[in-house]
Design an enzyme around this catalytic site. Structure first.
Site, PDB file in Angstrom:
ATOM      1  N   HIS A  90       0.838  -1.206   0.000  1.00  0.00           N
ATOM      2  CA  HIS A  90       0.000   0.000   0.000  1.00  0.00           C
ATOM      3  C   HIS A  90       0.867   1.247   0.000  1.00  0.00           C
ATOM      4  O   HIS A  90       2.089   1.168   0.101  1.00  0.00           O
ATOM      5  CB  HIS A  90      -0.972  -0.007   1.176  1.00  0.00           C
ATOM      6  CG  HIS A  90      -0.349  -0.001   2.541  1.00  0.00           C
ATOM      7  ND1 HIS A  90       0.401  -1.053   3.032  1.00  0.00           N
ATOM      8  CD2 HIS A  90      -0.358   0.938   3.534  1.00  0.00           C
ATOM      9  CE1 HIS A  90       0.805  -0.775   4.253  1.00  0.00           C
ATOM     10  NE2 HIS A  90       0.369   0.423   4.583  1.00  0.00           N
ATOM     11  N   HIS A  92       1.356   3.880   1.980  1.00  0.00           N
ATOM     12  CA  HIS A  92       1.972   4.548   3.126  1.00  0.00           C
ATOM     13  C   HIS A  92       3.497   4.518   3.014  1.00  0.00           C
ATOM     14  O   HIS A  92       4.083   3.504   2.623  1.00  0.00           O
ATOM     15  CB  HIS A  92       1.503   3.910   4.432  1.00  0.00           C
ATOM     16  CG  HIS A  92       0.076   4.219   4.744  1.00  0.00           C
ATOM     17  ND1 HIS A  92      -0.667   3.508   5.664  1.00  0.00           N
ATOM     18  CD2 HIS A  92      -0.768   5.176   4.249  1.00  0.00           C
ATOM     19  CE1 HIS A  92      -1.890   4.002   5.734  1.00  0.00           C
ATOM     20  NE2 HIS A  92      -1.975   5.019   4.887  1.00  0.00           N
ATOM     21  N   ASP A  94       6.017   4.246   4.907  1.00  0.00           N
ATOM     22  CA  ASP A  94       6.855   3.240   5.576  1.00  0.00           C
ATOM     23  C   ASP A  94       6.793   1.875   4.885  1.00  0.00           C
ATOM     24  O   ASP A  94       7.497   0.948   5.289  1.00  0.00           O
ATOM     25  CB  ASP A  94       6.486   3.105   7.053  1.00  0.00           C
ATOM     26  CG  ASP A  94       5.064   2.631   7.286  1.00  0.00           C
ATOM     27  OD1 ASP A  94       4.170   3.050   6.538  1.00  0.00           O
ATOM     28  OD2 ASP A  94       4.848   1.834   8.220  1.00  0.00           O
ATOM     29  N   HIS A  95       5.976   1.764   3.835  1.00  0.00           N
ATOM     30  CA  HIS A  95       5.935   0.534   3.041  1.00  0.00           C
ATOM     31  C   HIS A  95       6.360   0.762   1.592  1.00  0.00           C
ATOM     32  O   HIS A  95       6.808  -0.178   0.928  1.00  0.00           O
ATOM     33  CB  HIS A  95       4.520  -0.067   3.056  1.00  0.00           C
ATOM     34  CG  HIS A  95       4.111  -0.575   4.401  1.00  0.00           C
ATOM     35  ND1 HIS A  95       4.191  -1.901   4.755  1.00  0.00           N
ATOM     36  CD2 HIS A  95       3.638   0.082   5.487  1.00  0.00           C
ATOM     37  CE1 HIS A  95       3.777  -2.041   6.009  1.00  0.00           C
ATOM     38  NE2 HIS A  95       3.434  -0.848   6.469  1.00  0.00           N
ATOM     39  N   HIS A 146      -7.620  -0.901   5.115  1.00  0.00           N
ATOM     40  CA  HIS A 146      -6.600  -0.018   5.678  1.00  0.00           C
ATOM     41  C   HIS A 146      -6.359   1.151   4.720  1.00  0.00           C
ATOM     42  O   HIS A 146      -6.299   2.302   5.136  1.00  0.00           O
ATOM     43  CB  HIS A 146      -5.314  -0.813   5.919  1.00  0.00           C
ATOM     44  CG  HIS A 146      -4.222  -0.012   6.542  1.00  0.00           C
ATOM     45  ND1 HIS A 146      -4.321   0.508   7.815  1.00  0.00           N
ATOM     46  CD2 HIS A 146      -3.001   0.366   6.074  1.00  0.00           C
ATOM     47  CE1 HIS A 146      -3.215   1.175   8.104  1.00  0.00           C
ATOM     48  NE2 HIS A 146      -2.402   1.108   7.059  1.00  0.00           N
ATOM     49  N   ASP A 169      -0.417  -4.131   6.009  1.00  0.00           N
ATOM     50  CA  ASP A 169      -1.098  -3.604   7.194  1.00  0.00           C
ATOM     51  C   ASP A 169      -2.563  -4.044   7.258  1.00  0.00           C
ATOM     52  O   ASP A 169      -3.383  -3.380   7.897  1.00  0.00           O
ATOM     53  CB  ASP A 169      -1.018  -2.075   7.214  1.00  0.00           C
ATOM     54  CG  ASP A 169       0.335  -1.570   7.693  1.00  0.00           C
ATOM     55  OD1 ASP A 169       1.215  -2.403   7.989  1.00  0.00           O
ATOM     56  OD2 ASP A 169       0.519  -0.339   7.766  1.00  0.00           O
ATOM     57  N   HIS A 207       4.350  -5.410  10.303  1.00  0.00           N
ATOM     58  CA  HIS A 207       4.889  -4.751  11.497  1.00  0.00           C
ATOM     59  C   HIS A 207       5.099  -5.761  12.625  1.00  0.00           C
ATOM     60  O   HIS A 207       4.437  -6.804  12.683  1.00  0.00           O
ATOM     61  CB  HIS A 207       3.939  -3.653  11.992  1.00  0.00           C
ATOM     62  CG  HIS A 207       3.893  -2.448  11.113  1.00  0.00           C
ATOM     63  ND1 HIS A 207       4.782  -1.406  11.221  1.00  0.00           N
ATOM     64  CD2 HIS A 207       3.052  -2.124  10.099  1.00  0.00           C
ATOM     65  CE1 HIS A 207       4.492  -0.485  10.317  1.00  0.00           C
ATOM     66  NE2 HIS A 207       3.443  -0.899   9.615  1.00  0.00           N
TER      67      HIS A 207
END
Length: 290
Positions: A90, A92, A94-95, A146, A169, A207
């Site tokens: 996705h 975001h 941090d990914h 998400h 996530d 995570h």
């Protein structure tokens, strides 16, 4: 019996000794093997995980998410691995934060994603698309909740080993991701879809948050001994800086409240027998749980 059989299927081949964790990494780098496939669990940032999946018969390798390219490139160089694909769950940061750098450094790598907000994608995946990686097949599962463009990747091993599910996530061990752009109805549909996958599938979330998830699960079902046993195990893992992913899909159905919204004990916690309302209540409570 189901859990025992699934464990045996994944324990038939030896797992290399985990590498020592660097001082700035939250976990050690660990290989998880089954017949025909190896998954390298790579820690990044505060509690992210990236993954490298390799088809053992052919050596073809793909990355799941790009949280920290420096760590990824170091591992690829050390292991003398060549990357063919990168699958992003996705948008975001941090990914997906490493897509532009990867595209510049390795233009031959196919960067696959299903959200136009992700930069430098050169292969826009479609719902239920199947992509071959050596003898493995990657199934692209659209899982909007998400984020609206979230995809999970279900990997079938061509050599006959059990499959793996990379959930970003969407689903974690003992929990699920926040409904940032979605609804309880969507998450319930995702859970039903996951429940239809092979029970021996290994679940690799994005995570390291298992302990907090299971602590919340204990408040939902305080009499569920499966939750307590897994929490004790997870605490020992983290004491040794070992990752808690993966879990088995059949195990998640024993201790993950978000996969148990049809169960009377979980519904008792929310005071309602509607599984979608139960999902809504669980996520609302989890959002503020510390």
């Amino acid at each position: 019996m189901i859990v025992w059989r699934a464990r045996r299927m994944w324990a038939d081949t030896a797992t290399p000794k985990p590498a020592a964790a660097a001082p700035d990494l939250h976990s050690k780098i660990v290989d998880v093997r089954c017949e025909g496939m190896v998954v390298k669990i790579i820690p990044a940032r505060k509690n992210n995980y990236m993954y490298l999946i390799t088809d053992l018969p052919t050596g073809c390798t793909a990355a799941i998410d790009l949280s920290d390219n420096k760590i990824l490139f170091d591992v690829l160089k050390q292991e003398k691995m060549k990357l063919s694909y990168a699958f992003i769950t996705h948008h975001h940061e941090d990914h997906s934060g490493g897509t532009t750098e990867l595209a510049t450094a390795c233009p031959e790598v196919k960067i696959c994603a299903g959200d136009e907000r992700i930069k430098a994608v050169n292969h826009c995946i479609k719902r239920d698309e199947k992509i071959k990686l050596g003898q493995m097949t990657i199934h692209c599962l659209h899982t909007p909740c998400h984020t609206v463009g979230h995809y999970c990747y279900f990997v079938e091993c061509g050599a006959g080993g059990p499959p793996a599910l990379f959930t970003g996530d969407t689903l974690f061990q003992g929990g699920c991701g926040g409904f940032d752009e979605g609804t309880p109805e969507q998450m319930y549909a995702i859970v039903k879809r996951f429940c239809a996958l092979p029970k021996e599938s290994r679940v690799f979330g994005g995570h390291e948050n298992t302990i907090l998830n299971l602590r919340f699960a204990e408040t939902v079902e305080p009499e569920n001994s499966n939750i307590h046993s897994r929490l004790v195990w997870a605490q020992k893992q983290r004491e040794n800086k070992l990752p808690t992913p993966p879990s088995l899909l059949c195990e998640e159905r024993l201790w993950n409240p978000f996969m148990r919204v049809d169960h009377p004990d979980v519904q008792q916690y929310t005071g309602d027998t509607d599984p979608i309302y139960t999902m809504f209540c669980l996520r609302k409570q989890r959002d503020t749980f510390k």
